[in-house]
Design an enzyme around this catalytic site. Structure first.
Site, PDB file in Angstrom:
ATOM      1  N   CYS A 116       0.819  -1.234   0.000  1.00 28.43           N
ATOM      2  CA  CYS A 116       0.000   0.000   0.000  1.00 28.43           C
ATOM      3  C   CYS A 116       0.843   1.270   0.000  1.00 28.43           C
ATOM      4  O   CYS A 116       0.453   2.277  -0.573  1.00 28.43           O
ATOM      5  CB  CYS A 116      -0.923   0.013   1.198  1.00 28.43           C
ATOM      6  SG  CYS A 116      -1.967  -1.437   1.259  1.00 28.43           S
ATOM      7  N   HIS A 283      -3.969   7.099   0.877  1.00 23.08           N
ATOM      8  CA  HIS A 283      -4.119   5.802   0.203  1.00 23.08           C
ATOM      9  C   HIS A 283      -5.565   5.362   0.384  1.00 23.08           C
ATOM     10  O   HIS A 283      -6.116   5.426   1.493  1.00 23.08           O
ATOM     11  CB  HIS A 283      -3.150   4.792   0.833  1.00 23.08           C
ATOM     12  CG  HIS A 283      -3.520   3.381   0.574  1.00 23.08           C
ATOM     13  ND1 HIS A 283      -3.770   2.908  -0.693  1.00 23.08           N
ATOM     14  CD2 HIS A 283      -3.690   2.324   1.417  1.00 23.08           C
ATOM     15  CE1 HIS A 283      -4.084   1.619  -0.614  1.00 23.08           C
ATOM     16  NE2 HIS A 283      -4.044   1.254   0.655  1.00 23.08           N
ATOM     17  N   ASN A 313      -9.887  -0.452  -3.410  1.00 23.84           N
ATOM     18  CA  ASN A 313      -8.510  -0.237  -2.966  1.00 23.84           C
ATOM     19  C   ASN A 313      -7.572  -0.794  -4.046  1.00 23.84           C
ATOM     20  O   ASN A 313      -7.534  -2.001  -4.278  1.00 23.84           O
ATOM     21  CB  ASN A 313      -8.319  -0.974  -1.632  1.00 23.84           C
ATOM     22  CG  ASN A 313      -6.907  -0.872  -1.078  1.00 23.84           C
ATOM     23  OD1 ASN A 313      -5.983  -0.499  -1.781  1.00 23.84           O
ATOM     24  ND2 ASN A 313      -6.762  -1.224   0.190  1.00 23.84           N
TER      25      ASN A 313
HETATM   26  O1  UT7 Z   1      -4.876  -1.205   1.963  1.00 23.82           O
HETATM   27  C1  UT7 Z   1      -4.383  -2.158   2.829  1.00 23.82           C
HETATM   28  C2  UT7 Z   1      -4.709  -1.842   4.215  1.00 23.82           C
HETATM   29  N1  UT7 Z   1      -5.975  -2.430   4.547  1.00 23.82           N
HETATM   30  C3  UT7 Z   1      -6.793  -1.771   5.326  1.00 23.82           C
HETATM   31  O2  UT7 Z   1      -6.515  -0.654   5.704  1.00 23.82           O
HETATM   32  C4  UT7 Z   1      -8.064  -2.481   5.732  1.00 23.82           C
HETATM   33  C5  UT7 Z   1      -8.449  -2.089   7.129  1.00 23.82           C
HETATM   34  N2  UT7 Z   1      -9.615  -2.835   7.596  1.00 23.82           N
HETATM   35  C6  UT7 Z   1     -10.843  -2.624   7.090  1.00 23.82           C
HETATM   36  O3  UT7 Z   1     -11.021  -1.820   6.196  1.00 23.82           O
HETATM   37  C7  UT7 Z   1     -11.996  -3.381   7.686  1.00 23.82           C
HETATM   38  O4  UT7 Z   1     -11.533  -4.106   8.795  1.00 23.82           O
HETATM   39  C8  UT7 Z   1     -12.699  -4.341   6.691  1.00 23.82           C
HETATM   40  C9  UT7 Z   1     -13.496  -3.527   5.686  1.00 23.82           C
HETATM   41  C10 UT7 Z   1     -11.682  -5.184   5.968  1.00 23.82           C
HETATM   42  C11 UT7 Z   1     -13.664  -5.269   7.403  1.00 23.82           C
HETATM   43  O5  UT7 Z   1     -14.615  -4.500   8.133  1.00 23.82           O
HETATM   44  P1  UT7 Z   1     -14.885  -4.843   9.664  1.00 23.82           P
HETATM   45  O6  UT7 Z   1     -15.915  -3.910  10.113  1.00 23.82           O
HETATM   46  O7  UT7 Z   1     -13.572  -4.812  10.380  1.00 23.82           O
HETATM   47  O8  UT7 Z   1     -15.485  -6.303   9.579  1.00 23.82           O
HETATM   48  P2  UT7 Z   1     -14.950  -7.659  10.238  1.00 23.82           P
HETATM   49  O9  UT7 Z   1     -13.760  -8.168   9.495  1.00 23.82           O
HETATM   50  O10 UT7 Z   1     -14.829  -7.493  11.709  1.00 23.82           O
HETATM   51  O11 UT7 Z   1     -16.162  -8.626   9.950  1.00 23.82           O
HETATM   52  C12 UT7 Z   1     -17.448  -8.386  10.543  1.00 23.82           C
HETATM   53  C13 UT7 Z   1     -18.420  -9.419  10.031  1.00 23.82           C
HETATM   54  C14 UT7 Z   1     -17.910 -10.841  10.152  1.00 23.82           C
HETATM   55  O12 UT7 Z   1     -19.026 -11.648  10.461  1.00 23.82           O
HETATM   56  P3  UT7 Z   1     -19.306 -12.131  11.982  1.00 23.82           P
HETATM   57  O13 UT7 Z   1     -18.080 -12.901  12.376  1.00 23.82           O
HETATM   58  O14 UT7 Z   1     -19.482 -10.872  12.767  1.00 23.82           O
HETATM   59  O15 UT7 Z   1     -20.537 -12.945  11.841  1.00 23.82           O
HETATM   60  C15 UT7 Z   1     -17.423 -11.172   8.779  1.00 23.82           C
HETATM   61  O16 UT7 Z   1     -17.501 -12.554   8.500  1.00 23.82           O
HETATM   62  O17 UT7 Z   1     -18.648  -9.214   8.637  1.00 23.82           O
HETATM   63  C16 UT7 Z   1     -18.398 -10.435   7.925  1.00 23.82           C
HETATM   64  N3  UT7 Z   1     -17.883 -10.093   6.600  1.00 23.82           N
HETATM   65  C17 UT7 Z   1     -18.661  -9.856   5.553  1.00 23.82           C
HETATM   66  N4  UT7 Z   1     -19.989  -9.883   5.399  1.00 23.82           N
HETATM   67  C18 UT7 Z   1     -20.463  -9.579   4.184  1.00 23.82           C
HETATM   68  C19 UT7 Z   1     -16.583  -9.926   6.238  1.00 23.82           C
HETATM   69  N5  UT7 Z   1     -16.539  -9.586   4.942  1.00 23.82           N
HETATM   70  C20 UT7 Z   1     -17.793  -9.529   4.493  1.00 23.82           C
HETATM   71  C21 UT7 Z   1     -18.364  -9.227   3.248  1.00 23.82           C
HETATM   72  N6  UT7 Z   1     -19.704  -9.265   3.135  1.00 23.82           N
HETATM   73  N7  UT7 Z   1     -17.624  -8.901   2.176  1.00 23.82           N
END
Ligand code: UT7
Length: 356
Positions: A116, A283, A313
């Protein structure tokens, strides 16, 4: 004193638009989830076998050359940043050089593997080469063809929905005035959490780092006496180990801390303050991260540029694509103070401030 400036910029995104609804056809996700958590509405995917990270980079490079008023043959040196290269090796630097037809051996090519933050690191390399008088026209490219390496099953949704394809490029040239110059940059890294955002295989790790962290996976490596056979194994393929993994929340928490820190650091190095920022180009990792950074730094809406809504991204390409669009839209003008900043895999993070 000689400075280095961004003399020309260009970007390229593939025509193929993939909406959040399109992704719901192959995995369990929803437009609502993706928009709410990331701000992304759609992204672009390159055309398989026709477009690659290098060809998209070359498209962006041609536009950057045109904007700078030079021919590709004028380029003295190439710095290419990507995490999705055409080949494991050689890097995309030489491939973009071939695409541009500058194969007389005069122009050097260097690949930067900083994910990134790759473009920001690459720009600082170009800055130093140009400001030192070593080169006059340095091409810096950030390009990614993520769509070729993502897990499109529901298991991969936490990573896959975020990423998109595209490329951005700049030509860095000498400048005799601080009115158009890269003023300061800062680069940081901390490998403690290297595996929290990574694509682990293929590689020569042999399971070492992960087993030290308690991972008891059977990687299917050949026994020592057989030699070789550890870079790729059938078990890696079966386990889907060729896909990127990310602990999203962990990355998020560090990102919102490091982005503002590095912005303030480069401003201080340049003798500027937040009030001097005409445009911050973060970014494009997640709109929520950019909004968090905006609030922390108390910036107005017109001081921060985001286009993750349309492209997702694009990792090393996100900053130059956003900068290129901001310039094309008249939101960044010559003489403006622009700050770029990035945080991601490694972890690495970096920032730069320049007068455009
Ligand atoms: O550029 C590289 C650097 N990367 C970043 O800066 C990314 C930083 N992180 C993020 O942007 C966020 O953490 C994400 C967008 C990747 C994820 O969002 P989050 O609010 O942290 O979600 P999570 O990973 O905690 O997941 C929450 C729930 C989970 O379900 P349960 O366990 O609560 O039932 C996941 O399984 O959302 C579920 N989930 C999804 N549901 C629908 C994860 N991905 C998806 C999806 N669609 N695509």
């Amino acid at each position: 004193m000689t400075f280095a400036k961004i003399a020309g910029i260009g970007h390229y995104v593939p025509e193929n638009v993939v909406t959040n609804d399109d992704l719901t056809k192959v995995m369990d996700t929803s437009d609502e989830w993706i928009r709410e958590r990331t701000g992304i509405q759609e992204r672009r995917y390159g055309t398989k076998s026709t477009e690659t990270t290098a060809t998209m980079g070359a498209e962006a490079a041609r536009k950057a050359c045109e904007a700078a008023g030079i021919q590709p043959s004028d380029i003295d040196f190439i710095v290419f940043a990507t995490l999705s290269p055409d080949y494991y090796f050689p890097g995309c630097g030489v491939l973009v050089q071939r695409e541009l037809g500058i194969t007389d051996g005069e122009c050097g090519a260097l690949d930067v593997r900083n994910q990134c933050s790759g473009f920001v690191y690459a720009l600082s390399v170009a800055d130093k080469f140009v400001a030192s008088g070593m080169y006059k026209n340095v091409l810096v490219v950030g390009s990614e063809m993520h769509s070729m390496g993502l897990d499109f099953s529901t298991e991969g949704r936490g990573v896959t929905v975020i990423f998109g394809d595209g490329a951005g490029a700049v030509i860095v040239q000498p400048s005799d005035s601080k009115d158009s110059a890269i003023l300061a940059s800062a680069m940081h890294s901390d490998g403690t959490y290297a595996e929290k955002l990574a694509m682990l295989s293929p590689g020569s790790h042999g399971g070492k780092h992960l087993s030290a962290q308690g991972d008891e996976r059977d990687w299917g490596f050949a026994p020592q006496e057989d030699f070789g056979g550890i870079f790729t194994t059938q078990n890696m393929l079966d386990n889907g180990d060729f896909y990127p993994v990310m602990e999203g929340q962990f990355v998020f928490k560090l990102a919102v801390q490091k982005f503002p820190e590095v912005v303030l650091e480069v401003l201080a190095k340049a003798g500027l303050t937040v009030d001097d920022i005409d445009m911050l180009i973060p970014h494009q990792a997640n709109l929520r991260i950019a909004q968090f950074v905006q609030r922390t730094l108390k910036l107005r809406d017109d001081q921060v540029y985001n286009n993750i809504q349309r492209y997702g991204n694009t990792t090393a390409a996100s900053v130059p694509i956003a900068l290129s669009e901001a310039i094309a839209e008249g939101k960044v003008k010559r003489g403006d103070v622009v700050v770029i900043a990035a945080f991601g895999s490694g972890f690495t993070w970096a920032g730069a401030v320049f007068r455009y």
